[in-house]
Enzyme design. Structure first.
Site, PDB file in Angstrom:
ATOM      1  CE  LYS A 184      -3.444  -2.904   1.183  1.00 30.64           C
ATOM      2  NZ  LYS A 184      -4.614  -3.294   0.455  1.00 30.64           N
TER       3      LYS A 184
HETATM    4  C1  PLP Z   1      -5.415  -4.390   1.124  1.00 34.93           C
HETATM    5  C2  PLP Z   1      -6.874  -4.390   1.084  1.00 34.93           C
HETATM    6  C3  PLP Z   1      -7.636  -4.714   2.226  1.00 34.93           C
HETATM    7  C4  PLP Z   1      -7.046  -5.104   3.545  1.00 34.93           C
HETATM    8  O1  PLP Z   1      -6.077  -6.044   3.473  1.00 34.93           O
HETATM    9  P1  PLP Z   1      -5.270  -6.554   4.750  1.00 34.93           P
HETATM   10  O2  PLP Z   1      -4.255  -7.439   4.137  1.00 34.93           O
HETATM   11  O3  PLP Z   1      -6.224  -7.257   5.628  1.00 34.93           O
HETATM   12  O4  PLP Z   1      -4.682  -5.355   5.438  1.00 34.93           O
HETATM   13  C5  PLP Z   1      -9.010  -4.621   2.137  1.00 34.93           C
HETATM   14  N1  PLP Z   1      -9.616  -4.245   1.008  1.00 34.93           N
HETATM   15  C6  PLP Z   1      -8.918  -3.925  -0.104  1.00 34.93           C
HETATM   16  C7  PLP Z   1      -9.672  -3.474  -1.317  1.00 34.93           C
HETATM   17  C8  PLP Z   1      -7.527  -4.011  -0.109  1.00 34.93           C
HETATM   18  O5  PLP Z   1      -6.838  -3.722  -1.223  1.00 34.93           O
END
Ligand code: PLP
Length: 385
Positions: A184
């Protein structure tokens, strides 16, 4: 990278980030401490929200929000089939049913025109996702939710730092959830953050992340072992929060760099007529979660898969972001979904292709990626005759 390969994504970690984590490690306070609170204040401010609750993943944040809203068995939640699986899985985790709405082919977010037809007396929320970080239509979803007196939940896990019509992402719904997995915009290793202006909702989320303890409980108080509701261990630790604080301090420069990498890609790819490039919707400011391009209509899934494989064979990270959620084996079995249910999402999903993307990419890396891609496209063009 030293072995010559160009990874799909890489975190942006500085010596200052590392120093902050080490300092926290030396402090002896590894959970429920000042770093989590500091990180919460920074994200709340950025999202333009009153409250922030740090959690150990984006998925746990979404789960806690749905539970705090009282969403459970028998309830329906409207969401997109074109996303990372967690945005729909959290609805299943709460015991509710995801009701998918097809996407709009430019922004790749839910088509606002299709949402009202999906609302039933059982609909308890609209869970909107900023797919690939695009905040397009967020204000419209919020208007539809308000008209029908249901909450909007913003899964802004891919969109930290973006705005639509001048409003920061995280602030469109009753609650928003960010994710800090290493691909991210900023990372805490694993981690997430709930943001909201609703004080009661924030309190409930604090309790749910902390084994259902009363919101005011501290480890040094006698009431530490009193549990008022079924809760979870969704706490973010101090080391992860310290990394988050270091990253948040640099968010603007990180986004600036991501923008520069995206522009460099776009400059080099503009001439390739086999490709649809990412669109920047009017009145949006992207923060570039990933760089996803799409083969134009007429290209097949097999051709896309071949290109992804060939890029990988040439040490260029590539991926088929995203396969449709409703066509995942679990969703086919549980809800009887099949091909044709959401034709726009399916058609887009067959032709999308994520290229390496991080702040660390050099112009030379971008040249290698785009030249390799160009060669693969030409080769495929020849094959098609
Ligand atoms: C990254 C992401 C999440 C959360 O992911 P985690 O690995 O649990 O932190 C949730 N929704 C979307 C659309 C994502 O890209």
């Amino acid at each position: 990278m030293s072995d010559g390969s160009i990874p799909l994504s890489q975190p942006d970690i500085t010596e200052a980030d590392i120093a902050l984590v080490v300092e926290t490690l030396r402090s002896g306070r590894l959970s429920i401490g000042p770093m989590v609170e500091r990180f919460e204040r920074m994200v709340a401010r950025r999202a333009g929200c009153q409250h922030a609750v740090a959690v150990n993943s984006g998925t746990s944040g979404l789960h806690a929000v749905l539970l705090a809203m009282g969403i459970g068995p028998g309830d329906e939640v409207i969401t997109t089939p074109f996303s990372f699986i967690a945005s729909a899985n959290c609805i299943l985790m709460a015991g509710a049913r995801p009701v998918f709405v097809d996407i709009e082919p430019q922004s790749l977010n839910m088509d606002p025109k299709l949402i009202e037809a999906a609302i039933t007396p059982r609909t308890r929320a609209i869970l909107a996702v900023e797919t690939f970080g695009s905040p397009a239509h967020m204000s419209t979803y919020a208007e539809i939710a308000a008209k029908h007196q249901i909450p909007m939940i913003e899964d802004c896990c891919e969109a930290l730092g973006t705005t639509e019509r001048g409003k920061p992402c995280g602030s469109f719904g009753t609650a928003g959830v960010f994710g800090f997995y290493p691909n991210k915009q900023i990372t805490t290793g694993e981690g997430g953050m709930i943001v909201t202006d609703d004080e009661r909702l924030a309190q409930l989320c604090r309790s749910l992340r902390n084994q259902g303890r009363g919101e005011s409980m501290r480890a040094d108080q006698g009431s530490w072992l009193r549990h008022e509701r079924l809760g979870y261990n969704y706490r973010l630790d101090e080391l992860s929060a310290a990394l988050g604080v270091g990253q948040m301090q640099r968010l603007d420069s990180i986004i600036e760099r991501r923008q520069a990498v995206a522009s460099a890609y776009i400059d080099r790819l503009l001439g390739m007529d086999q490709l649809t490039l990412p669109t920047i919707e009017p009145e949006t400011n992207p923060s570039w979660f990933v760089f996803v391009i799409r083969l134009v209509t007429g290209w097949t899934r097999e051709e896309r898969d071949t290109i992804v494989q060939q890029l990988r064979d040439h040490d260029v990270g590539a991926a088929d972001y995203f396969p449709c959620i409703h066509l995942q084996p679990h969703y086919r079995t549980a809800f009887g979904h099949a091909e044709g249910d959401f034709p726009v999402a399916e058609s887009v999903s067959e032709r999308t292709l994520a290229l390496p993307f991080s702040t660390n990419l050099s112009d030379r890396d971008i040249d290698v990626v785009t030249q390799t891609l160009s060669l693969m496209l030409q080769r495929q063009d020849l094959r098609r005759g």
